[in-house]
Structures are given as structure tokens and as C-alpha cells.
Design a protein around this motif. Structure first.
Motif, PDB file in Angstrom:
ATOM      1  N   ARG A 158       0.857  -1.192   0.000  1.00 62.93           N
ATOM      2  CA  ARG A 158       0.000   0.000   0.000  1.00 62.93           C
ATOM      3  C   ARG A 158       0.890   1.238   0.000  1.00 62.93           C
ATOM      4  O   ARG A 158       1.977   1.244   0.548  1.00 62.93           O
ATOM      5  CB  ARG A 158      -0.908   0.036   1.237  1.00 62.93           C
ATOM      6  CG  ARG A 158      -1.903  -1.102   1.332  1.00 62.93           C
ATOM      7  CD  ARG A 158      -2.778  -0.963   2.583  1.00 62.93           C
ATOM      8  NE  ARG A 158      -1.978  -0.979   3.813  1.00 62.93           N
ATOM      9  CZ  ARG A 158      -2.498  -0.897   5.034  1.00 62.93           C
ATOM     10  NH1 ARG A 158      -3.818  -0.779   5.190  1.00 62.93           N
ATOM     11  NH2 ARG A 158      -1.712  -0.915   6.110  1.00 62.93           N
ATOM     12  N   GLY A 159       0.374   2.286  -0.625  1.00 67.63           N
ATOM     13  CA  GLY A 159       1.096   3.554  -0.617  1.00 67.63           C
ATOM     14  C   GLY A 159       0.589   4.458   0.482  1.00 67.63           C
ATOM     15  O   GLY A 159      -0.153   4.051   1.374  1.00 67.63           O
ATOM     16  N   ARG A 160       1.008   5.705   0.449  1.00 65.61           N
ATOM     17  CA  ARG A 160       0.527   6.689   1.420  1.00 65.61           C
ATOM     18  C   ARG A 160      -0.972   6.930   1.238  1.00 65.61           C
ATOM     19  O   ARG A 160      -1.471   6.758   0.130  1.00 65.61           O
ATOM     20  CB  ARG A 160       1.308   7.999   1.217  1.00 65.61           C
ATOM     21  CG  ARG A 160       2.785   7.832   1.568  1.00 65.61           C
ATOM     22  CD  ARG A 160       3.607   9.061   1.292  1.00 65.61           C
ATOM     23  NE  ARG A 160       3.706   9.361  -0.130  1.00 65.61           N
ATOM     24  CZ  ARG A 160       4.808   9.734  -0.754  1.00 65.61           C
ATOM     25  NH1 ARG A 160       5.945   9.831  -0.108  1.00 65.61           N
ATOM     26  NH2 ARG A 160       4.811  10.013  -2.045  1.00 65.61           N
ATOM     27  N   PRO A 161      -1.691   7.245   2.300  1.00 64.97           N
ATOM     28  CA  PRO A 161      -1.227   7.657   3.627  1.00 64.97           C
ATOM     29  C   PRO A 161      -0.903   6.504   4.575  1.00 64.97           C
ATOM     30  O   PRO A 161      -0.647   6.746   5.757  1.00 64.97           O
ATOM     31  CB  PRO A 161      -2.410   8.469   4.159  1.00 64.97           C
ATOM     32  CG  PRO A 161      -3.597   7.782   3.569  1.00 64.97           C
ATOM     33  CD  PRO A 161      -3.162   7.390   2.182  1.00 64.97           C
ATOM     34  N   TYR A 162      -0.931   5.268   4.094  1.00 61.66           N
ATOM     35  CA  TYR A 162      -0.584   4.141   4.955  1.00 61.66           C
ATOM     36  C   TYR A 162       0.916   4.155   5.267  1.00 61.66           C
ATOM     37  O   TYR A 162       1.708   4.728   4.518  1.00 61.66           O
ATOM     38  CB  TYR A 162      -0.974   2.831   4.278  1.00 61.66           C
ATOM     39  CG  TYR A 162      -2.453   2.738   4.006  1.00 61.66           C
ATOM     40  CD1 TYR A 162      -3.361   2.496   5.039  1.00 61.66           C
ATOM     41  CD2 TYR A 162      -2.951   2.920   2.713  1.00 61.66           C
ATOM     42  CE1 TYR A 162      -4.721   2.425   4.785  1.00 61.66           C
ATOM     43  CE2 TYR A 162      -4.313   2.855   2.455  1.00 61.66           C
ATOM     44  CZ  TYR A 162      -5.188   2.606   3.497  1.00 61.66           C
ATOM     45  OH  TYR A 162      -6.534   2.549   3.246  1.00 61.66           O
ATOM     46  N   PRO A 163       1.350   3.502   6.333  1.00 63.20           N
ATOM     47  CA  PRO A 163       2.761   3.533   6.728  1.00 63.20           C
ATOM     48  C   PRO A 163       3.638   2.506   6.027  1.00 63.20           C
ATOM     49  O   PRO A 163       4.833   2.438   6.286  1.00 63.20           O
ATOM     50  CB  PRO A 163       2.680   3.219   8.234  1.00 63.20           C
ATOM     51  CG  PRO A 163       1.506   2.305   8.350  1.00 63.20           C
ATOM     52  CD  PRO A 163       0.501   2.835   7.347  1.00 63.20           C
ATOM     53  N   ASP A 164       3.066   1.719   5.124  1.00 59.99           N
ATOM     54  CA  ASP A 164       3.747   0.531   4.601  1.00 59.99           C
ATOM     55  C   ASP A 164       5.098   0.811   3.952  1.00 59.99           C
ATOM     56  O   ASP A 164       6.047   0.041   4.126  1.00 59.99           O
ATOM     57  CB  ASP A 164       2.843  -0.177   3.586  1.00 59.99           C
ATOM     58  CG  ASP A 164       1.508  -0.609   4.176  1.00 59.99           C
ATOM     59  OD1 ASP A 164       1.000   0.080   5.083  1.00 59.99           O
ATOM     60  OD2 ASP A 164       0.955  -1.625   3.722  1.00 59.99           O
ATOM     61  N   MET A 165       5.222   1.895   3.180  1.00 55.68           N
ATOM     62  CA  MET A 165       6.479   2.141   2.475  1.00 55.68           C
ATOM     63  C   MET A 165       7.594   2.499   3.446  1.00 55.68           C
ATOM     64  O   MET A 165       8.733   2.045   3.292  1.00 55.68           O
ATOM     65  CB  MET A 165       6.294   3.220   1.407  1.00 55.68           C
ATOM     66  CG  MET A 165       5.434   2.769   0.231  1.00 55.68           C
ATOM     67  SD  MET A 165       5.559   3.849  -1.220  1.00 55.68           S
ATOM     68  CE  MET A 165       4.784   5.342  -0.601  1.00 55.68           C
ATOM     69  N   VAL A 166       7.285   3.301   4.445  1.00 55.05           N
ATOM     70  CA  VAL A 166       8.292   3.626   5.463  1.00 55.05           C
ATOM     71  C   VAL A 166       8.707   2.367   6.206  1.00 55.05           C
ATOM     72  O   VAL A 166       9.902   2.110   6.421  1.00 55.05           O
ATOM     73  CB  VAL A 166       7.764   4.685   6.449  1.00 55.05           C
ATOM     74  CG1 VAL A 166       8.764   4.919   7.579  1.00 55.05           C
ATOM     75  CG2 VAL A 166       7.466   5.997   5.732  1.00 55.05           C
ATOM     76  N   LEU A 167       7.747   1.554   6.584  1.00 56.21           N
ATOM     77  CA  LEU A 167       8.056   0.334   7.323  1.00 56.21           C
ATOM     78  C   LEU A 167       8.813  -0.671   6.461  1.00 56.21           C
ATOM     79  O   LEU A 167       9.667  -1.416   6.956  1.00 56.21           O
ATOM     80  CB  LEU A 167       6.768  -0.285   7.872  1.00 56.21           C
ATOM     81  CG  LEU A 167       6.027   0.569   8.902  1.00 56.21           C
ATOM     82  CD1 LEU A 167       4.734  -0.100   9.322  1.00 56.21           C
ATOM     83  CD2 LEU A 167       6.904   0.844  10.117  1.00 56.21           C
ATOM     84  N   THR A 168       8.527  -0.694   5.164  1.00 58.51           N
ATOM     85  CA  THR A 168       9.284  -1.555   4.260  1.00 58.51           C
ATOM     86  C   THR A 168      10.749  -1.128   4.223  1.00 58.51           C
ATOM     87  O   THR A 168      11.658  -1.967   4.231  1.00 58.51           O
ATOM     88  CB  THR A 168       8.684  -1.513   2.841  1.00 58.51           C
ATOM     89  OG1 THR A 168       7.364  -2.065   2.886  1.00 58.51           O
ATOM     90  CG2 THR A 168       9.517  -2.314   1.856  1.00 58.51           C
ATOM     91  N   ALA A 169      10.998   0.176   4.192  1.00 55.79           N
ATOM     92  CA  ALA A 169      12.375   0.680   4.228  1.00 55.79           C
ATOM     93  C   ALA A 169      13.057   0.286   5.532  1.00 55.79           C
ATOM     94  O   ALA A 169      14.232  -0.101   5.537  1.00 55.79           O
ATOM     95  CB  ALA A 169      12.379   2.193   4.053  1.00 55.79           C
ATOM     96  N   VAL A 170      12.333   0.379   6.636  1.00 54.69           N
ATOM     97  CA  VAL A 170      12.877  -0.019   7.940  1.00 54.69           C
ATOM     98  C   VAL A 170      13.322  -1.475   7.915  1.00 54.69           C
ATOM     99  O   VAL A 170      14.432  -1.827   8.358  1.00 54.69           O
ATOM    100  CB  VAL A 170      11.825   0.200   9.044  1.00 54.69           C
ATOM    101  CG1 VAL A 170      12.237  -0.484  10.346  1.00 54.69           C
ATOM    102  CG2 VAL A 170      11.597   1.690   9.287  1.00 54.69           C
ATOM    103  N   LEU A 171      12.479  -2.341   7.375  1.00 51.91           N
ATOM    104  CA  LEU A 171      12.795  -3.768   7.337  1.00 51.91           C
ATOM    105  C   LEU A 171      13.950  -4.066   6.386  1.00 51.91           C
ATOM    106  O   LEU A 171      14.870  -4.820   6.717  1.00 51.91           O
ATOM    107  CB  LEU A 171      11.556  -4.554   6.933  1.00 51.91           C
ATOM    108  CG  LEU A 171      10.406  -4.571   7.942  1.00 51.91           C
ATOM    109  CD1 LEU A 171       9.169  -5.195   7.317  1.00 51.91           C
ATOM    110  CD2 LEU A 171      10.799  -5.331   9.196  1.00 51.91           C
ATOM    111  N   LYS A 172      13.902  -3.489   5.190  1.00 53.57           N
ATOM    112  CA  LYS A 172      14.918  -3.799   4.185  1.00 53.57           C
ATOM    113  C   LYS A 172      16.295  -3.263   4.556  1.00 53.57           C
ATOM    114  O   LYS A 172      17.319  -3.848   4.185  1.00 53.57           O
ATOM    115  CB  LYS A 172      14.488  -3.253   2.822  1.00 53.57           C
ATOM    116  CG  LYS A 172      13.335  -4.022   2.195  1.00 53.57           C
ATOM    117  CD  LYS A 172      13.124  -3.639   0.744  1.00 53.57           C
ATOM    118  CE  LYS A 172      12.082  -4.528   0.088  1.00 53.57           C
ATOM    119  NZ  LYS A 172      11.929  -4.260  -1.353  1.00 53.57           N
ATOM    120  N   LEU A 173      16.333  -2.167   5.283  1.00 55.55           N
ATOM    121  CA  LEU A 173      17.611  -1.547   5.616  1.00 55.55           C
ATOM    122  C   LEU A 173      18.080  -1.877   7.031  1.00 55.55           C
ATOM    123  O   LEU A 173      19.085  -1.341   7.500  1.00 55.55           O
ATOM    124  CB  LEU A 173      17.521  -0.027   5.413  1.00 55.55           C
ATOM    125  CG  LEU A 173      17.299   0.394   3.957  1.00 55.55           C
ATOM    126  CD1 LEU A 173      17.122   1.897   3.844  1.00 55.55           C
ATOM    127  CD2 LEU A 173      18.440  -0.080   3.065  1.00 55.55           C
TER     128      LEU A 173
END
Length: 245
Positions: A158-173
Motif C-alpha cells: 500500500r502507498g501513502r497515507p498508509y505507513p507501509d512504504m516507510v516500514l518496508t524501508a525499515v525492514l529492508k535496511l
């Protein structure tokens, strides 16, 4: 540059990841995006000068930062074929504009990216563009050596306004704590996404589409004039970012 710390307590969390928006935050393509939306809507019979067009563009403005296909689904509810057709036109129009004129980073952006990397802060670009369009953008910018990651809605679910992209970056990095994340964007939806993800700092940038008031309404913890101010905000407060309660 404005500072609005929200949080209490003595716990301080250093920033290890910066999640930066693209359009209106790091690249100055707001007019290109607007034209692409207008062309896409026009192919579906909604033309400038009509009340339908005015309503559609209000929706576009309100939805900035969201996945482009979701914007068109909001304009053409219950008609997936029209939404998909409009989205395809948008992508062709925007990518065509990139081929004709290229993309220009906003002043201070490249220097900001270099300062973040030099400070051992990982950098993720986050966008509402599709994977194909994001690829064209990255190729035009040539920022591959300045980024750790570039994420679009297709990468996260999901894209914004959901948090998924930020959380994906957290997990991947491999970030240990969401409070070690700082988000910067020019839209209310950027702010909502960052806050929902639990980022320790959410900075609204005044070079894009939404006003200071809209950014604060979305939950911005800080307001800055441009992305050029972002490294100073992070590096000047590395030991003074309040832990979220």
C-alpha cells in the motif's frame, strides 16, 4: 525553519534512516505532475473549464503523495477501466515530459543527500509513482550512488497515507527502531504516513503542494523551508530527538 517537537521524556533516539519524498520535495516537477494529471483526466472526457474538471483537480491536490492509481480510482469510483486508462495516460505523459526536459533537483537536494550519507544516515526515496515511472525518474536523476533504497507502492503493498512504504524501508535496511527514522515530504499524506509508521521526526517541506497548515494538520513534527535544511535539522538534533510516547 520551524521546529515543533512533539513528545515527552528524556529518551533520545538518533536518526539512522531518512525517508524522502520525490515530487515537490527533492525534485521540482510539480508543474509536470499537474499537467500529466490534467491530460489523463481529459482523456476520460473531463476537460478544463467544467465543474467536473474543477472537482477532479481538487481531489488530485488533496490526494498528493498517494499512489497515482488510487487518485484516479477516487476520481472514477466504481469504474476501474477508466481509472486504469487515466493512470496509463498519466504515466505516458509524465515519462514523456522527463524525456523532453529531464528532471531538475530542487536547490540543495544533491548536497543534502551527500551530507546524509556522509553522516552514516541511510537514505530511502519514497514515492507514489509506479515502479516503471520510478525507474525512469531514477535513470534521469542518476542518484544510484546517493541512495540506499527507492520504494514505490508496488514494493510495499500500500502507498501513502498508509505507513507501509516507510516500514518496508525499515525492514529492508535493518533499522532497529522506527524512532530512528526521519521522514520528509511536501504533502499532508507524507506526514500522515510518517506518523503512522512511528517515525521519530516527520518534517514538512514547503517547496511543494501543501501549505504549512496542511502539513501540521497531517502531523508534521517540524516544518522546513526546503530539503536543503533537512541535514542540518537531523545533524543538529541527533542527540535531541524526543522519543515517541
Amino acid at each position: 525553519m520551524g521546529l515543533l517537537d512533539r513528545g515527552e521524556g528524556a529518551g533520545m533516539t538518533p536518526v539512522r534512516l531518512a525517508c524522502l519524498d520525490l515530487a515537490g520535495t527533492t525534485i521540482g516537477d510539480v508543474a509536470m505532475v499537474e499537467r500529466a494529471f490534467a491530460e489523463a483526466i481529459a482523456t476520460q472526457g473531463i476537460v478544463p473549464g467544467t465543474s467536473a474538471y474543477a472537482r477532479a483537480m481538487v481531489h488530485v491536490h488533496r490526494s498528493r503523495g498517494c499512489p497515482k492509481i488510487d487518485v484516479f480510482r477516487g476520481i472514477f469510483p466504481d469504474n476501474e477501466a477508466r481509472a486504469q486508462a487515466a493512470n496509463l495516460t498519466f504515466e505516458r505523459s509524465y515519462e514523456g515530459a522527463i524525456e523532453r526536459t529531464g528532471l531538475i533537483p530542487l536547490p540543495g537536494t544533491v548536497e543534502a543527500l551527500e551530507k546524509l550519507r556522509a553522516a552514516d544516515i541511510q537514505v530511502a526515496l519514497i514515492t507514489g509513482f509506479s515502479r516503471g515511472t520510478l525507474g525512469r525518474v531514477l535513470a534521469a536523476l542518476g542518484w544510484h550512488d546517493k541512495l540506499n533504497l527507492a520504494i514505490c507502492p508496488e514494493d510495499a503493498g500500500r502507498g501513502r497515507p498508509y505507513p507501509d512504504m516507510v516500514l518496508t524501508a525499515v525492514l529492508k535496511l535493518g533499522i532497529d527502531d522506527v524512532r530512528q527514522v526521519a521522514v520528509a515530504g511536501d504533502s499532508e499524506n507524507d506526514m500522515i504516513s510518517g506518523r503512522r509508521a512511528g517515525a521519530g521526526l516527520v518534517a514538512g517541506v514547503l517547496t511543494g503542494v501543501h501549505s504549512r497548515e496542511r502539513l501540521l494538520g497531517g502531523g508534521a513534527t517540524h516544518i522546513i523551508d526546503s530539503i536543503a535544511d533537512f541535514p542540518g535539522l537531523l545533524l543538529g538534533h541527533q542527540q535531541a530527538i524526543p522519543a515517541i510516547r
